[in-house]
Design a protein around this motif. Structure first.
Motif, PDB file in Angstrom:
ATOM      1  N   PRO A 135       0.730  -1.347  -0.005  1.00 62.56           N
ATOM      2  CA  PRO A 135       0.083   0.164  -0.072  1.00 62.56           C
ATOM      3  C   PRO A 135       0.799   1.292  -0.095  1.00 62.56           C
ATOM      4  O   PRO A 135       0.476   2.294  -0.469  1.00 62.56           O
ATOM      5  CB  PRO A 135      -0.816  -0.085   1.347  1.00 62.56           C
ATOM      6  CG  PRO A 135      -0.105  -1.093   2.168  1.00 62.56           C
ATOM      7  CD  PRO A 135       0.743  -1.850   1.171  1.00 62.56           C
ATOM      8  N   LYS A 146       1.653  -2.156  -7.204  1.00 64.86           N
ATOM      9  CA  LYS A 146       0.675  -1.312  -6.672  1.00 64.86           C
ATOM     10  C   LYS A 146      -0.334  -0.855  -7.763  1.00 64.86           C
ATOM     11  O   LYS A 146      -1.565  -1.146  -8.026  1.00 64.86           O
ATOM     12  CB  LYS A 146       1.075  -0.275  -5.761  1.00 64.86           C
ATOM     13  CG  LYS A 146      -0.243   0.475  -5.467  1.00 64.86           C
ATOM     14  CD  LYS A 146       0.260   1.698  -4.440  1.00 64.86           C
ATOM     15  CE  LYS A 146      -1.023   2.430  -3.795  1.00 64.86           C
ATOM     16  NZ  LYS A 146      -0.440   3.754  -3.256  1.00 64.86           N
ATOM     17  N   ALA A 147       0.271  -0.059  -8.715  1.00 67.50           N
ATOM     18  CA  ALA A 147      -0.344   0.496  -9.963  1.00 67.50           C
ATOM     19  C   ALA A 147      -1.088  -0.757 -10.615  1.00 67.50           C
ATOM     20  O   ALA A 147      -2.181  -0.539 -11.123  1.00 67.50           O
ATOM     21  CB  ALA A 147       0.643   0.959 -10.810  1.00 67.50           C
ATOM     22  N   CYS A 150      -4.262  -1.894  -8.548  1.00 69.32           N
ATOM     23  CA  CYS A 150      -5.258  -1.125  -8.374  1.00 69.32           C
ATOM     24  C   CYS A 150      -5.987  -0.930  -9.711  1.00 69.32           C
ATOM     25  O   CYS A 150      -7.460  -1.016  -9.875  1.00 69.32           O
ATOM     26  CB  CYS A 150      -4.792   0.362  -8.204  1.00 69.32           C
ATOM     27  SG  CYS A 150      -4.039   0.244  -6.331  1.00 69.32           S
ATOM     28  N   SER A 154      -9.773  -2.368  -9.994  1.00 68.02           N
ATOM     29  CA  SER A 154     -10.841  -1.198 -10.163  1.00 68.02           C
ATOM     30  C   SER A 154     -11.600  -1.564 -11.339  1.00 68.02           C
ATOM     31  O   SER A 154     -12.868  -1.107 -11.474  1.00 68.02           O
ATOM     32  CB  SER A 154      -9.902  -0.022 -10.277  1.00 68.02           C
ATOM     33  OG  SER A 154      -9.424   0.526  -9.054  1.00 68.02           O
ATOM     34  N   LEU A 174      -9.110  -3.065  -2.394  1.00 65.09           N
ATOM     35  CA  LEU A 174      -8.818  -1.760  -2.969  1.00 65.09           C
ATOM     36  C   LEU A 174      -8.298  -0.741  -1.926  1.00 65.09           C
ATOM     37  O   LEU A 174      -7.297  -0.053  -2.106  1.00 65.09           O
ATOM     38  CB  LEU A 174      -9.647  -1.256  -3.893  1.00 65.09           C
ATOM     39  CG  LEU A 174      -9.738  -2.090  -5.239  1.00 65.09           C
ATOM     40  CD1 LEU A 174     -11.187  -1.734  -6.014  1.00 65.09           C
ATOM     41  CD2 LEU A 174      -8.844  -1.570  -6.235  1.00 65.09           C
ATOM     42  N   LYS A 175      -8.994  -0.533  -0.878  1.00 63.69           N
ATOM     43  CA  LYS A 175      -8.671   0.301   0.199  1.00 63.69           C
ATOM     44  C   LYS A 175      -7.777  -0.394   0.984  1.00 63.69           C
ATOM     45  O   LYS A 175      -6.418   0.601   1.430  1.00 63.69           O
ATOM     46  CB  LYS A 175      -9.872   0.337   1.230  1.00 63.69           C
ATOM     47  CG  LYS A 175      -9.857   1.075   2.185  1.00 63.69           C
ATOM     48  CD  LYS A 175     -11.138   1.194   3.145  1.00 63.69           C
ATOM     49  CE  LYS A 175     -10.833   2.403   4.328  1.00 63.69           C
ATOM     50  NZ  LYS A 175     -12.123   2.307   5.051  1.00 63.69           N
ATOM     51  N   TRP A 177      -5.213  -1.722  -0.396  1.00 61.73           N
ATOM     52  CA  TRP A 177      -3.743  -1.416  -1.157  1.00 61.73           C
ATOM     53  C   TRP A 177      -3.798   0.096  -1.121  1.00 61.73           C
ATOM     54  O   TRP A 177      -2.909   0.642  -2.056  1.00 61.73           O
ATOM     55  CB  TRP A 177      -3.881  -2.088  -2.275  1.00 61.73           C
ATOM     56  CG  TRP A 177      -3.382  -3.397  -2.524  1.00 61.73           C
ATOM     57  CD1 TRP A 177      -4.045  -4.496  -2.209  1.00 61.73           C
ATOM     58  CD2 TRP A 177      -2.209  -3.865  -3.175  1.00 61.73           C
ATOM     59  NE1 TRP A 177      -3.294  -5.630  -2.370  1.00 61.73           N
ATOM     60  CE2 TRP A 177      -2.196  -5.196  -3.038  1.00 61.73           C
ATOM     61  CE3 TRP A 177      -1.201  -3.189  -4.022  1.00 61.73           C
ATOM     62  CZ2 TRP A 177      -1.183  -6.249  -3.620  1.00 61.73           C
ATOM     63  CZ3 TRP A 177      -0.360  -4.010  -4.402  1.00 61.73           C
ATOM     64  CH2 TRP A 177      -0.250  -5.323  -4.131  1.00 61.73           C
ATOM     65  N   ASN A 178      -4.523   0.804  -0.708  1.00 62.17           N
ATOM     66  CA  ASN A 178      -4.617   2.285  -0.599  1.00 62.17           C
ATOM     67  C   ASN A 178      -4.555   2.718  -2.082  1.00 62.17           C
ATOM     68  O   ASN A 178      -3.758   3.645  -2.399  1.00 62.17           O
ATOM     69  CB  ASN A 178      -3.032   2.843   0.046  1.00 62.17           C
ATOM     70  CG  ASN A 178      -3.095   4.217   0.355  1.00 62.17           C
ATOM     71  OD1 ASN A 178      -4.286   4.590   0.773  1.00 62.17           O
ATOM     72  ND2 ASN A 178      -2.059   4.868   0.597  1.00 62.17           N
ATOM     73  N   CYS A 179      -5.502   2.251  -3.051  1.00 64.40           N
ATOM     74  CA  CYS A 179      -5.651   2.701  -4.420  1.00 64.40           C
ATOM     75  C   CYS A 179      -6.366   4.040  -4.468  1.00 64.40           C
ATOM     76  O   CYS A 179      -7.337   4.240  -3.479  1.00 64.40           O
ATOM     77  CB  CYS A 179      -6.402   1.589  -4.968  1.00 64.40           C
ATOM     78  SG  CYS A 179      -5.607  -0.133  -5.170  1.00 64.40           S
ATOM     79  N   TRP A 182     -10.151   5.022  -3.104  1.00 66.13           N
ATOM     80  CA  TRP A 182     -10.871   4.134  -2.317  1.00 66.13           C
ATOM     81  C   TRP A 182     -10.509   4.451  -1.127  1.00 66.13           C
ATOM     82  O   TRP A 182     -10.886   3.848  -0.201  1.00 66.13           O
ATOM     83  CB  TRP A 182     -10.528   2.657  -3.000  1.00 66.13           C
ATOM     84  CG  TRP A 182     -11.110   2.206  -4.230  1.00 66.13           C
ATOM     85  CD1 TRP A 182     -10.398   2.707  -5.429  1.00 66.13           C
ATOM     86  CD2 TRP A 182     -12.136   1.483  -4.470  1.00 66.13           C
ATOM     87  NE1 TRP A 182     -11.211   2.000  -6.572  1.00 66.13           N
ATOM     88  CE2 TRP A 182     -12.287   1.567  -5.903  1.00 66.13           C
ATOM     89  CE3 TRP A 182     -13.351   1.176  -3.741  1.00 66.13           C
ATOM     90  CZ2 TRP A 182     -13.390   0.939  -6.468  1.00 66.13           C
ATOM     91  CZ3 TRP A 182     -14.319   0.828  -4.363  1.00 66.13           C
ATOM     92  CH2 TRP A 182     -14.413   0.505  -5.730  1.00 66.13           C
TER      93      TRP A 182
END
Length: 182
Positions: A135, A146-147, A150, A154, A174-175, A177-179, A182
């Motif tokens: 995250p 991460k990208a 996400c 998504s 998603l939350k 992973w701190n996308c 979200w």
């Protein structure tokens, strides 16, 4: 001489040899061979297993290709271990079963991802190399992971909340992973 347009290692080696014979340096020959390998068309259906290959060959023989099935024990024929491995994969139904109650997955309230125990079980069963979520990535590789996560997650179909208004596993992961968004 034209290069072989294939993703196989054998064709790759022959392409390097052909380019070196044509006067290219080994590094340049390898670069050209990699380029040809990347541009080669993929097999239909993605990963091809033992039984997919057997059925495809039987179909080609039926259509009059002139090929023959190899005798058991001959060079290139599948071994008993190959069939045992293929049967094991089919019997398992693909991916291993992971459970929240066994501590292999986190509940939705805690982020809905796999735990270290779950990643280890999945990696052992499938030969994968799943890593922990990133995250707050510290390396360029983790930023890319991460990208990628996400973007893939998504774009998945399905709602962010269930019928009772609680976040789904998709939204929770998603939350976690701190996308963005979200």
């Amino acid at each position: 001489m034209p290069l072989i347009k294939s993703k196989s290692d054998k064709a790759f080696g022959k392409n390097i040899a052909a380019e070196i014979k044509a006067g290219k340096s080994p590094k340049q020959a390898a670069a050209i061979a990699y380029s040809v390998k990347r541009a080669a068309p993929k097999k239909e259906g993605g990963k091809i297993g033992l039984w997919d290959n057997i059925h495809a060959k039987r179909k080609r023989i039926e259509e009059g290709s002139g090929e023959r099935m190899r005798k058991p024990g001959s060079k290139g024929a599948p071994t008993a271990n190959d069939f045992k491995t293929a049967a094991g994969k089919m019997a398992k139904g693909g991916d291993p079963r992971l459970s929240v109650s066994r501590g292999e997955k986190l509940p939705t309230s805690q982020g809905a991802g796999l735990t270290a125990k779950g990643r280890e079980k999945f990696n052992r069963a499938t030969g994968s190399n799943l890593k922990a979520p990133a995250p707050h990535p510290k390396t360029e590789a983790d930023k890319g992971r991460k990208a990628s996560f996400c973007a893939r997650m998504s774009g998945m179909k399905g709602p962010a909340k269930d019928e009772k208004g609680r976040p789904t596993r998709k939204a929770a992961s998603l939350k976690r992973w701190n996308c963005p968004g979200w």
